[in-house]
Design an enzyme around this catalytic site. Structure first.
Site, PDB file in Angstrom:
ATOM      1  N   ARG A  92      41.830  37.616  25.412  1.00  0.00           N
ATOM      2  CA  ARG A  92      42.862  37.469  26.476  1.00  0.00           C
ATOM      3  C   ARG A  92      42.584  36.167  27.310  1.00  0.00           C
ATOM      4  O   ARG A  92      43.128  35.464  28.078  1.00  0.00           O
ATOM      5  CB  ARG A  92      43.256  38.628  27.430  1.00  0.00           C
ATOM      6  CG  ARG A  92      42.142  39.260  28.109  1.00  0.00           C
ATOM      7  CD  ARG A  92      42.662  40.125  29.015  1.00  0.00           C
ATOM      8  NE  ARG A  92      43.857  39.771  29.763  1.00  0.00           N
ATOM      9  CZ  ARG A  92      43.911  38.885  30.714  1.00  0.00           C
ATOM     10  NH1 ARG A  92      42.834  38.254  31.030  1.00  0.00           N
ATOM     11  NH2 ARG A  92      45.090  38.744  31.182  1.00  0.00           N
ATOM     12  N   CYS A 116      44.970  45.245  28.749  1.00  0.00           N
ATOM     13  CA  CYS A 116      43.756  45.647  27.713  1.00  0.00           C
ATOM     14  C   CYS A 116      43.580  47.024  28.478  1.00  0.00           C
ATOM     15  O   CYS A 116      44.185  47.535  29.269  1.00  0.00           O
ATOM     16  CB  CYS A 116      42.647  44.790  28.032  1.00  0.00           C
ATOM     17  SG  CYS A 116      41.939  44.646  29.509  1.00  0.00           S
ATOM     18  N   PRO A 122      48.362  40.826  34.307  1.00  0.00           N
ATOM     19  CA  PRO A 122      49.479  40.005  34.336  1.00  0.00           C
ATOM     20  C   PRO A 122      48.904  38.621  34.464  1.00  0.00           C
ATOM     21  O   PRO A 122      47.869  38.228  34.722  1.00  0.00           O
ATOM     22  CB  PRO A 122      50.171  40.434  35.603  1.00  0.00           C
ATOM     23  CG  PRO A 122      48.905  41.154  36.406  1.00  0.00           C
ATOM     24  CD  PRO A 122      48.311  41.822  35.405  1.00  0.00           C
ATOM     25  N   ILE A 123      49.733  37.555  34.430  1.00  0.00           N
ATOM     26  CA  ILE A 123      49.365  36.156  34.651  1.00  0.00           C
ATOM     27  C   ILE A 123      50.437  35.709  35.462  1.00  0.00           C
ATOM     28  O   ILE A 123      50.499  34.282  35.577  1.00  0.00           O
ATOM     29  CB  ILE A 123      49.498  35.349  33.264  1.00  0.00           C
ATOM     30  CG1 ILE A 123      50.739  35.487  32.616  1.00  0.00           C
ATOM     31  CG2 ILE A 123      48.238  35.892  32.194  1.00  0.00           C
ATOM     32  CD1 ILE A 123      50.815  34.494  31.401  1.00  0.00           C
ATOM     33  N   ASP A 124      51.045  36.115  36.206  1.00  0.00           N
ATOM     34  CA  ASP A 124      51.919  35.623  37.214  1.00  0.00           C
ATOM     35  C   ASP A 124      51.449  34.656  38.323  1.00  0.00           C
ATOM     36  O   ASP A 124      51.770  33.640  38.693  1.00  0.00           O
ATOM     37  CB  ASP A 124      52.430  36.771  38.062  1.00  0.00           C
ATOM     38  CG  ASP A 124      51.544  37.744  39.013  1.00  0.00           C
ATOM     39  OD1 ASP A 124      50.611  38.268  38.135  1.00  0.00           O
ATOM     40  OD2 ASP A 124      51.636  37.981  39.913  1.00  0.00           O
ATOM     41  N   ARG A 397      30.772  41.343  22.325  1.00  0.00           N
ATOM     42  CA  ARG A 397      31.698  40.352  23.033  1.00  0.00           C
ATOM     43  C   ARG A 397      30.944  39.674  24.149  1.00  0.00           C
ATOM     44  O   ARG A 397      31.251  38.670  24.321  1.00  0.00           O
ATOM     45  CB  ARG A 397      33.088  40.900  23.574  1.00  0.00           C
ATOM     46  CG  ARG A 397      33.872  41.443  22.168  1.00  0.00           C
ATOM     47  CD  ARG A 397      35.424  41.823  22.906  1.00  0.00           C
ATOM     48  NE  ARG A 397      35.823  40.645  23.264  1.00  0.00           N
ATOM     49  CZ  ARG A 397      37.418  40.633  23.080  1.00  0.00           C
ATOM     50  NH1 ARG A 397      37.986  41.658  22.781  1.00  0.00           N
ATOM     51  NH2 ARG A 397      37.979  39.222  23.635  1.00  0.00           N
TER      52      ARG A 397
END
Ligand code: EPZ
Length: 416
Positions: A92, A116, A122-124, A397
């Site tokens: 992401r 996730c 969100p990406i607002d 990761r």
């Protein structure tokens, strides 16, 4: 299914050198796209998320090679601005390519990062801020298309100090026309590191470490060589692991100045610490003490990424602690695994009440995301008996080689 087998219950002894910072390396790799030239990165962590990011840069047409321990990126010939859906889904944080692709290529196609395990993500805030440069977004089958033919600097105030949104604004502002003033910017150390990297390329960014950044756009960028700072979250993970398991460990190359809130909490838990430059000696003799009440906060508050390792450490502390998660809405997923190990934890909304027990016992555990997985390893190291941690690829990761690190402090651990 792959798993880690860990024999717990013994105190730790030895030393661990802390790797380069994942959350500094990822935005810096995105920033390398801004310059039609060469970037050399030192101390870049060899982790799965960096591997994904390098694949994306190669997909764009960049030449990317490891030369010994150095990472050499030639972004002269960028031929694409579309993040392949397979990468966007897997990682992401590829969303932070938006700002640099818009700066360099004036357009970008990224897949919606989606939520996730720890939250909706969100990406607002990202989109609201980038629109103030003149960016226009349209949803397409391939994902989210962004276009910004002539990015113009703006005065932007974020509604929340989002780390990723702050990074995207900085990345676009560097090549935008005019000055950008960013207020309520995130103050995490990784933001300052990104600014230092960009300034080393010829950008002009002021206000590092504060919540107000001033970026003079349109500067001519040039080749650079940059050493990435150590990872404060990895250092904090091993600090808390030593605290919970007992013993004496020397952590090498630690960004001690970035860990104030974590060192304060460790002191409250009865952990002894001695810093000498970037070496941090940590030892714990008796049983940990509870912390009373602790909330995660944006930097310099207690970092949300260490909330799960803290919970695992407090599970066997003396007394009751209340841990509040204020950043992500679903970051208590490891409680169920800890309860099966004998932990006494009650979750109510965004708070977890931890009544310390004398011992945890070994169990079969399942990692579901990066920091929760690291916390389960911490619990397994402190528990009596043997545990298995399934799906431990999540941990790779962000942790270069957790098996090597654990073995260097005497833990009996194998991958199966
Ligand atoms: C970065 O994520 C880190 N990731 C995270 O580390 C870290 O937990 C987080 O910052 C907080 O410190 C990287 O740097 C790659 P945010 P990011 O935007 O940028 C909400 C790890 O384990 N929000 O500061 O995604 C969001 O849902 C990872 O290394 C919006 O509502 O974090 C969250 O509740 C996990 N709208 C809060 O803000 C937005 O547009 C903080 O998110 C953006 C965010």
């Amino acid at each position: 299914m792959e798993y880690l087998e860990i024999k717990g219950g013994s105190p730790l002894c030895g030393e661990i050198r802390i790797q380069g910072s994942k959350n500094a390396a990822l935005p810096i790799l995105s920033a390398a796209v801004l310059h039609r030239g060469i970037t050399v990165l030192r101390n870049c962590p060899k982790i799965i998320d960096v591997t994904y990011m390098l694949e994306i840069l190669r997909d764009f047409g960049c030449h990317v090679d490891w030369e010994g321990e150095d990472l050499v990126i030639d972004a002269s010939s960028l031929s694409s601005c579309q993040v392949a859906e397979c990468y966007g889904r897997q990682m992401r944080s590829s969303i932070m390519l938006l700002g640099s692709l818009l700066g360099r290529m004036k357009s970008a196609v990224v897949s919606y990062p989606g939520g996730c395990v720890i939250g909706a993500r969100p990406i607002d805030i990202h989109l609201g801020a980038l629109k103030q440069f003149g960016a226009v977004f349209t949803e397409e089958p391939a994902g989210l298309r962004a276009v910004c033919q002539k990015p113009k600097g703006a005065r932007i105030c974020l509604p929340f100090p989002s780390v990723g949104a702050t990074e995207n604004v900085i990345l676009l502002a560097v090549l935008a026309e005019g000055t950008t003033i960013l207020e309520n910017a995130a103050r995490e150390p990784e933001i300052g590191e990104l600014c230092r990297f960009l300034n080393s390329m010829g950008a002009e960014i002021q206000g590092m470490g504060t919540s107000c950044l001033v970026i003079e756009g349109g500067r001519q960028l040039h080749d650079t060589e940059f050493t990435i700072m150590p990872d404060r979250i990895v250092a904090g993970t091993y600090l808390l692991m030593t605290a919970a398991a007992g013993g004496r460990v020397c952590l090498r190359d630690v960004p001690v100045e970035q860990l104030g809130s974590v060192l304060d909490a460790a002191s409250e838990m009865g952990v002894c610490q001695r810093a000498r430059g970037r070496d941090l000696e940590v030892w714990s003799t008796g049983r940990l003490k509870a912390v009373g009440e602790l909330s995660t906060r944006p930097y310099p508050g207690f970092p949300t990424d260490l909330q799960s390792p803290l919970l695992a450490a407090l599970a066997s502390a003396e007394g009751t602690s209340v841990v509040k998660e204020t950043i992500f809405e679903a970051r208590f997923k490891i409680v169920e695994d800890l309860q099966r190990m004998g932990a006494c934890i009650r979750v109510e909304g965004q708070s977890a009440a931890v009544e310390g027990v004398k011992y945890l016992h070994g169990e079969e555990l399942t990692a579901r995301e990066l920091r929760g997985g690291a916390a389960l390893v911490l619990a397994a190291v402190t528990a009596q008996g043997t545990s298995r941690v399934l799906q431990y690829h999540y941990i790779a990761r962000g942790y270069e080689n957790i098996i090597r690190d654990l073995q260097s402090v005497g833990v009996v651990v194998q991958s199966r």
